[in-house]
Write a protein that holds these residues in place. Structure first.
Motif, mmCIF file in Angstrom:
data_model
loop_
_atom_site.group_PDB
_atom_site.id
_atom_site.type_symbol
_atom_site.label_atom_id
_atom_site.label_comp_id
_atom_site.label_asym_id
_atom_site.label_seq_id
_atom_site.Cartn_x
_atom_site.Cartn_y
_atom_site.Cartn_z
ATOM 1 N N THR A 93 0.843 -1.207 0.000
ATOM 2 C CA THR A 93 0.000 0.000 0.000
ATOM 3 C C THR A 93 0.871 1.247 0.000
ATOM 4 O OG1 THR A 93 -1.726 -1.165 1.222
ATOM 5 C CG2 THR A 93 -1.834 1.234 1.212
ATOM 6 N N GLN A 117 2.457 1.723 -3.413
ATOM 7 C CA GLN A 117 1.484 2.169 -4.413
ATOM 8 C C GLN A 117 1.130 3.644 -4.233
ATOM 9 O OE1 GLN A 117 -1.804 -0.800 -4.326
ATOM 10 N NE2 GLN A 117 -1.309 -1.040 -6.478
ATOM 11 N N ALA A 157 2.001 6.579 -7.020
ATOM 12 C CA ALA A 157 0.811 7.099 -7.715
ATOM 13 C C ALA A 157 1.138 8.426 -8.393
ATOM 14 C CB ALA A 157 -0.337 7.279 -6.733
ATOM 15 N N ASP A 193 -6.626 8.661 -9.878
ATOM 16 C CA ASP A 193 -7.156 7.300 -10.028
ATOM 17 C C ASP A 193 -6.218 6.273 -9.407
ATOM 18 O OD1 ASP A 193 -9.429 8.160 -11.280
ATOM 19 O OD2 ASP A 193 -8.674 7.822 -13.320
ATOM 20 N N GLU A 194 -4.922 6.434 -9.618
ATOM 21 C CA GLU A 194 -3.947 5.506 -9.051
ATOM 22 C C GLU A 194 -3.920 5.612 -7.529
ATOM 23 O OE1 GLU A 194 -0.190 6.205 -10.870
ATOM 24 O OE2 GLU A 194 -0.790 5.437 -12.834
ATOM 25 N N ILE A 253 -6.485 6.540 -5.612
ATOM 26 C CA ILE A 253 -7.729 5.928 -5.125
ATOM 27 C C ILE A 253 -7.564 4.414 -5.049
ATOM 28 C CG2 ILE A 253 -10.145 5.454 -5.698
ATOM 29 C CD1 ILE A 253 -10.262 8.277 -6.914
ATOM 30 N N THR A 254 -6.965 3.828 -6.069
ATOM 31 C CA THR A 254 -6.744 2.374 -6.102
ATOM 32 C C THR A 254 -5.826 1.940 -4.953
ATOM 33 O OG1 THR A 254 -7.008 2.313 -8.510
ATOM 34 C CG2 THR A 254 -5.864 0.459 -7.484
ATOM 35 N N ALA A 255 -4.770 2.716 -4.721
ATOM 36 C CA ALA A 255 -3.803 2.368 -3.672
ATOM 37 C C ALA A 255 -4.433 2.414 -2.287
ATOM 38 C CB ALA A 255 -2.607 3.311 -3.740
ATOM 39 N N THR A 256 -5.225 3.437 -2.013
ATOM 40 C CA THR A 256 -5.780 3.614 -0.664
ATOM 41 C C THR A 256 -6.884 2.619 -0.341
ATOM 42 O OG1 THR A 256 -7.212 5.371 -1.543
ATOM 43 C CG2 THR A 256 -5.175 6.050 -0.464
ATOM 44 N N LYS A 257 -7.449 1.982 -1.357
ATOM 45 C CA LYS A 257 -8.471 0.964 -1.099
ATOM 46 C C LYS A 257 -7.898 -0.200 -0.296
ATOM 47 C CE LYS A 257 -11.572 1.798 -5.035
ATOM 48 N NZ LYS A 257 -12.092 1.269 -6.329
ATOM 49 N N ARG A 258 -6.603 -0.402 -0.404
ATOM 50 C CA ARG A 258 -5.966 -1.503 0.315
ATOM 51 C C ARG A 258 -5.925 -1.267 1.824
ATOM 52 N NH1 ARG A 258 -2.998 -5.182 -2.505
ATOM 53 N NH2 ARG A 258 -2.779 -4.833 -4.745
ATOM 54 N N GLN A 292 -13.646 11.276 -3.147
ATOM 55 C CA GLN A 292 -13.525 10.139 -4.075
ATOM 56 C C GLN A 292 -12.662 9.034 -3.485
ATOM 57 O OE1 GLN A 292 -12.795 11.128 -8.346
ATOM 58 N NE2 GLN A 292 -12.979 13.254 -7.681
#
Length: 608
Positions: free
Chosen positions: A274, A277, A281, A285-286, A288-293, A386
């Protein structure tokens, strides 16, 4: 009797007894009946039995005849009295009582014969929580959380002076089969030569092989003590984005290097991935994807019984990296040296785990208010939303002019808070008092906090008024020891208002009075203990209580998140088992005791 013993065998901790011990209990116990208002036991009398309530309730009174506890169906009492050999309180039957009286001889036998039962009755509240989670999740307390740095994990380091050439230092590294080159300075400090420095400066930039090794070092080195926890090593690696940590012995000498790969192999989480990522970033968008972890990481740690305060530490470091990257992506470069982005509220204290809301502010250099301020601020808040941070309902965000202005305006606001005090202003000041810097020009934040502290030192008489908000919310425990729930909110109660806020604000008020710099509640408690304002026992008891409450809240919040329900601070006590209710009640009672201490310390009753 056999039916009653069968029921008892399903009750914690008796469900850990074998058939022989249960039969011994059966032979040394009896079912008794007591009418309402009967006095069971007097203070200072000698206990002869353990009681398990089949039906009814019992009230407990202290020597001042104040009600301090109440036992209901399925509750067990008073093991502490049996262990200590004396009742410290008086016990009165509230509702007619049917109970199983287990003779002391049976209690002594199961304590000596079963390690789990002995641990259960001797353990403190936090240990019981861990036992409960271990059973519920079929897991044990994470080995990682209690693991200290092991010398077997350390790699060899070659130590050279800064006068040594690059080529000689690297040759020595190869000769000694060392993983790292450290540079010793005359004052006893060290620098470290990283692999990336060798690639960039020595290979790509073609620095002379005869140049000083000091040209490649990162100084000063960030390290850990040999008796530290592996978890703290992981925190430092995450915080500073480094892969190697020199380990120091008690004399301050380096005994080896701890490498990230070894830590991660010991503790397999998504923290490192995490972090990487987030750092890599280059777009929203990148990011957002990283923080979902992060949510997945929280779930993993919680199911391993990692303490809530340790989870919040790690999450806080990852969230800071996220804010810094978002600042880099959204905030114009010409702003970077002229503004300070700061976090407020639970984020400022480093105590937020799940993304329940966002609390932030921005300090602008005097004379620097760009024309696109509103547009950029709105874009930043939209991006946070977001990512998963809901907007603050109270408007504590950089889109609010009150929380986004010049340094001189923040300083003037500190003057207003202290020269024209009111409860609304005190709560705003409390929000800023907990602030921490995250990105931009840190000196702006340092100056604003320094100015506030100087003004607070001139208005020490306001400490009591600042503390008064601790009484804004009632305890979720009733006079009779039951939970007070909100019928309009599905018979749940708000654990934040009645149990968490009193600790956070009470500790904050003491920090305000004593001008402590720490913002995290647990760190403030430790400082209050260090200066002698709170005793070691008071501090430890409050840390235990807060940990229990935060753990329960996180457990319930994760369940709601899994069921796609709104994440809030409400808990339904009817969905907790008997042991969980007991633990939560005991923790809240400790919070109530602390609340009384704060009221006494600041003489809040005299304020009206």
């Amino acid at each position: 009797m056999n039916e009653i013993i069968s029921q008892l065998s399903s009750v914690e901790p008796f469900n850990h007894l074998d058939k022989e011990l249960l039969e011994f209990i059966s032979s040394n116990s009896k079912v008794t009946y007591y009418p309402a208002s009967s006095k069971l036991f007097d203070e200072h009398s000698t206990p002869k039995q353990l009681l398990w309530i089949i039906k009814g309730s019992v009230e407990v009174y202290d020597k001042s005849e104040e009600l301090i506890d109440i036992y209901h169906d399925q509750d067990i009492f008073d093991s502490n009295a049996l262990i200590e050999g004396v009742y410290k309180h008086s016990f009165i039957v509230k509702e007619e009582l049917i109970a199983l009286e287990i003779a002391s001889v049976a209690f002594d036998k199961i304590m000596k014969s079963n390690a789990y039962v002995e641990s259960y009755f001797l353990s403190n509240i936090v240990q019981k929580v861990h036992q409960l989670k271990a059973k519920a999740e079929n897991s044990t307390l994470s080995e990682f959380m209690i693991a200290r740095i092991d010398k077997n994990l350390l790699h060899k380091a070659v130590i050279v002076t800064k006068e040594v050439s690059i080529i000689d230092a690297l040759k020595e590294q190869v000769a000694q089969n060392a993983s790292t080159v450290l540079v010793a300075h005359e004052d006893g400090t060290y620098g470290i030569v990283t692999d990336s420095a060798i690639r960039q400066k020595f290979i790509i930039d073609n620095i002379s092989r005869q140049s000083s090794i000091a040209l490649l070092e990162s100084y000063p080195v960030i390290g850990v003590d040999e008796d530290d926890f592996l978890f703290n090593a992981l925190l430092k690696m995450t915080q500073h984005s480094i892969k190697k940590l020199p380990v120091f012995d008690k004399e301050g000498k380096i005994i080896g290097v701890l490498e990230q790969l070894d830590v991660l192999s010991f503790f397999s989480t998504q923290a490192h991935l995490t972090n990487m990522q987030i750092e890599n970033a280059s777009s929203l968008d990148e990011l957002i994807t990283a923080t979902k972890r992060i949510d997945t990481l929280v779930i993993s740690l919680q199911t391993k019984s990692v303490k809530a305060r340790y989870i919040s530490k790690l999450v806080n470091e990852l969230n800071k990296k996220m804010y810094q990257k978002l600042f880099e992506i959204i905030i114009p470069k010409e702003w970077h040296g002229k503004v300070a982005l700061i976090l407020l509220g639970s984020e400022g204290r480093g105590e937020q785990i799940l993304r329940t809301d966002q609390d932030n502010a921005m300090i602008f250099e005097d004379g620097f208010i760009p024309d696109d301020k509103d547009e950029v601020s709105a874009k930043f808040i939209d991006a946070l939303e977001q990512i998963g941070f809901p907007r603050c309902k109270g408007g504590v965000m950089i889109t609010n002019p009150f929380w986004s202005k010049e340094l001189s305006s923040f300083n003037e606001q500190s003057n207003i808070w202290l020269s024209s005090p009111n409860q609304s202003g005190f709560m705003d000041m409390a929000i800023f008092f907990d602030a921490s810097f995250v990105a931009g020009e840190e000196s702006l934040f340092v100056e604003a906090k320094k100015y506030m502290r100087e003004k607070i030192s001139q208005h020490t008489e306001l400490s009591s008024h600042f503390a008064k908000a601790i009484n804004n919310f009632e305890s979720p425990l009733s006079y009779f020891g039951g939970f007070i729930t909100d019928k309009k909110h599905n018979n749940e109660f708000d654990v934040k208002k009645g149990s968490i806020f009193p600790v956070i604000h009470g500790v904050r008020a003491l920090a305000f009075e004593k001008q402590l710099e720490a913002t995290n509640t647990f760190e403030r408690l430790k400082e209050l203990n260090n200066i002698g304002l709170l005793s070691r026992n008071e501090t430890f008891a409050l840390i235990e209580a807060l940990e229990v409450i935060l753990s329960f809240r996180l457990y319930v919040q994760l369940k709601k998140q899994k069921n796609a329900e709104a994440i809030d601070d409400f808990i339904d006590p009817n969905k907790l088992n008997r042991l969980e209710r007991e633990l939560l009640k005991e923790a809240i009672k400790r919070v109530n005791e602390f609340k009384k201490l704060i009221n006494f310390h600041f003489k809040l009753a005299q304020l009206g």
